[in-house]
Scaffold this motif. Structure first.
Motif, PDB file in Angstrom:
ATOM      1  N   GLU A 186       0.836  -1.205   0.000  1.00  0.00           N
ATOM      2  CA  GLU A 186       0.000   0.000   0.000  1.00  0.00           C
ATOM      3  C   GLU A 186       0.871   1.256   0.000  1.00  0.00           C
ATOM      4  OE1 GLU A 186      -3.501   2.122   2.703  1.00  0.00           O
ATOM      5  OE2 GLU A 186      -3.033  -0.010   2.983  1.00  0.00           O
ATOM      6  N   LYS A 187       1.903   1.269   0.847  1.00  0.00           N
ATOM      7  CA  LYS A 187       2.815   2.406   0.875  1.00  0.00           C
ATOM      8  C   LYS A 187       3.658   2.464  -0.391  1.00  0.00           C
ATOM      9  CE  LYS A 187       3.174   2.907   5.892  1.00  0.00           C
ATOM     10  NZ  LYS A 187       4.065   2.858   7.075  1.00  0.00           N
ATOM     11  N   ALA A 188       4.012   1.300  -0.914  1.00  0.00           N
ATOM     12  CA  ALA A 188       4.786   1.262  -2.162  1.00  0.00           C
ATOM     13  C   ALA A 188       4.025   1.953  -3.288  1.00  0.00           C
ATOM     14  CB  ALA A 188       5.104  -0.178  -2.542  1.00  0.00           C
ATOM     15  N   VAL A 189       2.753   1.630  -3.404  1.00  0.00           N
ATOM     16  CA  VAL A 189       1.926   2.229  -4.457  1.00  0.00           C
ATOM     17  C   VAL A 189       1.727   3.720  -4.207  1.00  0.00           C
ATOM     18  CG1 VAL A 189      -0.375   2.276  -5.474  1.00  0.00           C
ATOM     19  CG2 VAL A 189       0.759   0.087  -5.073  1.00  0.00           C
ATOM     20  N   ALA A 190       1.530   4.090  -2.959  1.00  0.00           N
ATOM     21  CA  ALA A 190       1.291   5.499  -2.633  1.00  0.00           C
ATOM     22  C   ALA A 190       2.483   6.368  -3.019  1.00  0.00           C
ATOM     23  CB  ALA A 190       0.988   5.652  -1.141  1.00  0.00           C
ATOM     24  N   TRP A 191       3.688   5.908  -2.699  1.00  0.00           N
ATOM     25  CA  TRP A 191       4.882   6.683  -3.046  1.00  0.00           C
ATOM     26  C   TRP A 191       5.136   6.633  -4.554  1.00  0.00           C
ATOM     27  CZ3 TRP A 191       6.449  10.370  -0.207  1.00  0.00           C
ATOM     28  CH2 TRP A 191       6.396  10.297   1.182  1.00  0.00           C
ATOM     29  N   ASN A 192       4.860   5.497  -5.167  1.00  0.00           N
ATOM     30  CA  ASN A 192       4.977   5.372  -6.621  1.00  0.00           C
ATOM     31  C   ASN A 192       4.070   6.399  -7.308  1.00  0.00           C
ATOM     32  OD1 ASN A 192       4.884   2.481  -8.893  1.00  0.00           O
ATOM     33  ND2 ASN A 192       5.106   4.652  -9.334  1.00  0.00           N
ATOM     34  N   MET A 193       2.840   6.510  -6.809  1.00  0.00           N
ATOM     35  CA  MET A 193       1.864   7.438  -7.369  1.00  0.00           C
ATOM     36  C   MET A 193       2.338   8.885  -7.237  1.00  0.00           C
ATOM     37  SD  MET A 193      -1.330   7.247  -8.713  1.00  0.00           S
ATOM     38  CE  MET A 193      -2.215   5.863  -7.942  1.00  0.00           C
TER      39      MET A 193
END
Length: 249
Positions: A186-193
């Protein structure tokens, strides 16, 4: 754009030896703002200000000399000397440039690793986002310091929270792979975004893949194509190939 009236006021102030007027006039010549671009005149006026111990002028002089140097020649040495003077006066931008320059040169000469870490750490401690990103990279790879993935994540986070896109994407990879932190998609996607929305091509490509594969994010080909396109338009080869593959199919 500098008006002629403003330019004349600056020139008048340089006559009285005002260091900031000298610095501003140098910037005008460096950028061709209100005057014909003339690097030699920029160097002249930056030097005048630097001789009055102006840290900004020293930084700009250092940057000019580095930009004119492809190798570690006389111009490079002049650039490093001016940047060092500026950095020792506490000018954080100069610290960051010094750190990165030593880090870059350290790819071929290890003797530069120590000053690279020294100046990157100084700048990072003062909140310089780009230095925090590169210091994190050093800890991740064990370059000039003992390898420490938790320290890498710490510095990536410091940089990412200031909005530095490159650090945001690197932090997303740490969360995705569980490097220095507990794996958290979830955090990986958030920072990716966050990085993708700032226009970082690698992050845009990665986000396109996530929408394309539909494992972490919902499968959404419209979004996948959008992000692939954003990345491809910046020259990202992986994104261009992904788009071509979708077209061919």
């Amino acid at each position: 754009m500098m008006t002629q009236e403003e330019l004349e006021l600056i020139k008048n102030d340089t006559i009285s030896g005002d260091e900031w007027a000298q610095c501003n006039l140098a910037l005008c010549y460096e950028e061709g703002d209100g005057v014909e671009q003339d690097v030699d005149k920029a160097i002249y006026w930056y030097t005048k200000a630097a001789e009055q111990n102006n840290a900004v002028a020293k930084h700009r002089l250092g940057m000019i000399y580095l930009s004119e140097s492809d190798e570690m020649d006389e111009d490079w040495e002049k650039g490093i000397a001016w940047l060092t003077q500026s950095a020792k006066q506490g000018f954080v931008e100069a610290m960051g440039v010094l750190g990165f320059e030593y880090l870059y040169r350290g790819q071929t000469e290890e003797k530069f690793d120590e000053p690279a870490i020294y100046w990157l750490s100084k700048a990072a401690d003062l909140g310089h986002a780009e230095s925090q990103r590169w210091l994190g990279q050093c800890y991740l790879n064990g370059r000039g310091v003992e390898k420490d993935e938790k320290q890498a994540v710490y510095w990536y986070t410091q940089s990412a929270e200031q909005g530095y896109a490159d650090a945001q994407f690197l932090l997303s990879l740490c969360y995705e792979r569980g490097l220095g932190v507990e794996k958290d998609m979830e955090k990986a996607v958030a920072w990716n975004m966050k990085a993708a929305e700032q226009g970082l091509a690698d992050a845009q490509f990665a986000l396109g893949v996530r929408y394309d594969e539909g494992e972490v994010l919902p499968h959404d080909m419209e979004q996948a194509i959008y992000w692939y396109t954003q990345a491809a338009e910046q020259g990202n080869e992986g994104a261009a190939n992904a788009l071509k593959g979708l077209t061919d199919n």
